[in-house]
Design an enzyme around this catalytic site. Structure first.
Site, PDB file in Angstrom:
ATOM      1  N   TRP A 128      -0.567   5.173  10.308  1.00  0.00           N
ATOM      2  CA  TRP A 128      -1.765   5.634   9.601  1.00  0.00           C
ATOM      3  C   TRP A 128      -2.925   4.764  10.097  1.00  0.00           C
ATOM      4  O   TRP A 128      -2.820   3.529  10.068  1.00  0.00           O
ATOM      5  CB  TRP A 128      -1.534   5.462   8.095  1.00  0.00           C
ATOM      6  N   ASP A 209       5.103  -0.242   3.047  1.00  0.00           N
ATOM      7  CA  ASP A 209       4.100   0.643   2.461  1.00  0.00           C
ATOM      8  C   ASP A 209       4.804   1.943   2.117  1.00  0.00           C
ATOM      9  O   ASP A 209       5.326   2.627   3.000  1.00  0.00           O
ATOM     10  CB  ASP A 209       2.979   0.872   3.497  1.00  0.00           C
ATOM     11  N   ALA A 211       4.016   5.368   0.397  1.00  0.00           N
ATOM     12  CA  ALA A 211       2.941   6.208  -0.143  1.00  0.00           C
ATOM     13  C   ALA A 211       3.427   7.610  -0.490  1.00  0.00           C
ATOM     14  O   ALA A 211       2.683   8.402  -1.052  1.00  0.00           O
ATOM     15  CB  ALA A 211       1.794   6.302   0.857  1.00  0.00           C
ATOM     16  N   LYS A 244      -0.014  10.767  -3.992  1.00  0.00           N
ATOM     17  CA  LYS A 244       0.671  11.993  -3.562  1.00  0.00           C
ATOM     18  C   LYS A 244       1.688  12.448  -4.603  1.00  0.00           C
ATOM     19  O   LYS A 244       1.682  13.601  -5.009  1.00  0.00           O
ATOM     20  CB  LYS A 244       1.381  11.766  -2.229  1.00  0.00           C
TER      21      LYS A 244
HETATM   22  C1  LMR Z   1      -3.629  10.884   5.216  1.00  0.00           C
HETATM   23  O1  LMR Z   1      -3.061  10.172   6.044  1.00  0.00           O
HETATM   24  O2  LMR Z   1      -4.099  11.991   5.481  1.00  0.00           O
HETATM   25  C2  LMR Z   1      -3.746  10.384   3.801  1.00  0.00           C
HETATM   26  O3  LMR Z   1      -3.102   9.176   3.660  1.00  0.00           O
HETATM   27  C3  LMR Z   1      -5.134  10.351   3.323  1.00  0.00           C
HETATM   28  C4  LMR Z   1      -5.923   9.248   3.933  1.00  0.00           C
HETATM   29  O4  LMR Z   1      -6.465   8.445   3.164  1.00  0.00           O
HETATM   30  O5  LMR Z   1      -6.034   9.188   5.156  1.00  0.00           O
END
Ligand code: LMR
Length: 397
Positions: A128, A209, A211, A244
């Site tokens: 991410w 992490d 999420a 989420k």
């Molecule tokens: C994503 O990866 O789309 C989500 O985690 C939202 C974000 O904050 O980027």
């Protein structure tokens, strides 16, 4: 002037896409960008268990006075148990309510600024984007570790484990607990065991992490690797998000957890965590966390929430299978079968920048630049036009 020292801001790789999507006039456009759950109508609904808890809160709440600096105890205790189960004794875990999972990541990095500012933060390549962006913004040394095999679209286990040989004592090793973002490819249990051995051998600090708990194979199944590691290592960081699995995105509900070697160390950590909230923004927002605490502590609400979460999880699994089938037909190839094996909200398709651009400009399909798709964006049979468009831009064998 002072302000002119700012460089023009770069568009966020994920959120910037939403803006482009909004101004696209084409009716057939499909948004596969930012990670929000969507139903068949493309709506991100408020969960019914959340609505009920909010109604009860509206009735019962008789003060908006401050809660404690570390956040609401009910929320923190419930979340600790939801994530960790009985993997470690509760009195070894310090907890801090934070504005979203991102806030938890920030507070964990802040802690490392105090504990070992010279550490290297290891981040999966890819990850991410905010992981790397936040770490470098805060001045940490970083290192990307190999994660995704572009040929198989699975985790490149051998290359990853090999790179971990370079872990140094006190380095921070950031791992996705489940539902890897952006790839959808996940580490298998044997590899988690090998990583745990390595972390212990090298004296590195694991940071998980999580999420998307409940979006992959189920609430307990998704937490199993994390719980395994927690049961073996002396110390560990966890960042968890309720964005989420409770659909509370904008309410910003998250928690940082720190597992200490014993109860008295956990107490020391807990005091410092509260100070960290004070130093950065005082209190985390209360509303969403109060809702989560209430849902988890109430048998009926909890059962309803679990059923709603399970329904979302199954819907995404069905889309995975449908999309893999449709692509096999459209491309006359099993090239995209990996989509059915990936887990969570995302899959990285392995398309190049040109193909991603063509999908957007010629077909109105909005993928993140690295060819990540939000699986939930294909609800309502949108996987069919998407598969047709992918077959047009991709040449696969
Ligand atoms: C994503 O990866 O789309 C989500 O985690 C939202 C974000 O904050 O980027």
């Amino acid at each position: 002037s002072m302000f002119e020292k700012f460089q023009p801001a770069k568009a966020d790789p994920i959120l910037g896409l939403s803006k482009l999507f909004q101004v696209d006039p084409r009716a057939e456009k499909i948004d596969l960008g930012v990670g929000i759950y969507k139903d068949d109508n493309g709506i991100t609904p408020v969960m019914s268990s959340v609505k009920k808890a909010e109604a009860r809160l509206l009735q019962e709440q008789n003060s908006k006075a401050y809660v404690s600096l570390a956040g609401a105890e009910l929320f923190r205790d419930q979340m600790r148990d939801l994530v960790l189960g009985d993997a470690v004794a509760a009195d070894r875990v310090a907890t801090l309510q934070t504005p979203g999972g991102t806030g938890a990541i920030r507070q964990i990095f802040e802690s490392m600024k105090i504990l070992n500012p010279d550490c290297t933060i290891w981040i999966s390549d890819p990850s991410w984007p905010s992981h790397m962006n936040m770490a470098t913004h805060m001045g940490f040394k970083t290192r990307g570790y190999p994660y995704f095999n572009n040929e198989t679209r699975l985790v490149d286990t051998a290359a990853m484990l090999n790179s971990f040989q370079d872990l140094k004592g006190g380095d921070l090793l950031l791992l996705h607990g489940c539902c890897h973002n952006p790839t959808g490819a996940n580490i298998d249990m044997d590899t988690w065991k090998a990583i745990t051995d390595l972390v212990i051998e090298k004296g590195a600090m694991p940071f998980i992490d999580i999420a998307y708990q409940g979006f992959g194979d189920g609430l307990d199944q998704d937490a199993a690797p994390l719980r395994y590691m927690a049961s073996r290592v002396p110390e560990m960081f966890i960042a968890a998000s309720c964005s989420k699995n409770f659909g509370l995105y904008r309410d910003r509900v998250g928690i940082a957890m720190m597992i200490a070697k014993d109860a008295s160390t956990a107490e020391l950590v807990q005091g410092n965590l509260a100070v960290l909230n004070r130093l950065n923004y005082s209190f985390a927002p209360d509303h969403g966390a109060a809702v989560v605490g209430m849902i988890l502590a109430d048998a009926d609400l909890r059962a309803e929430w679990m059923a709603e979460l399970e329904q979302m999880r199954r819907a995404m699994l069905t889309i995975r299978k449908d999309l893999a089938d449709a692509l096999r037909q459209q491309c006359n190839s099993d090239h995209f079968d990996f989509i059915a094996h990936h887990r969570g909200m995302f899959s990285r398709l392995g398309l190049n920048a040109e193909q991603v651009l063509s999908l957007r400009e010629d077909h109105g399909m909005y993928l993140v630049g690295d060819s990540r798709i939000n699986i939930a964006g294909l609800a309502g049979k949108r996987h069919l036009p998407f598969a047709i468009a992918v077959a047009k831009v991709a040449t696969v064998s």
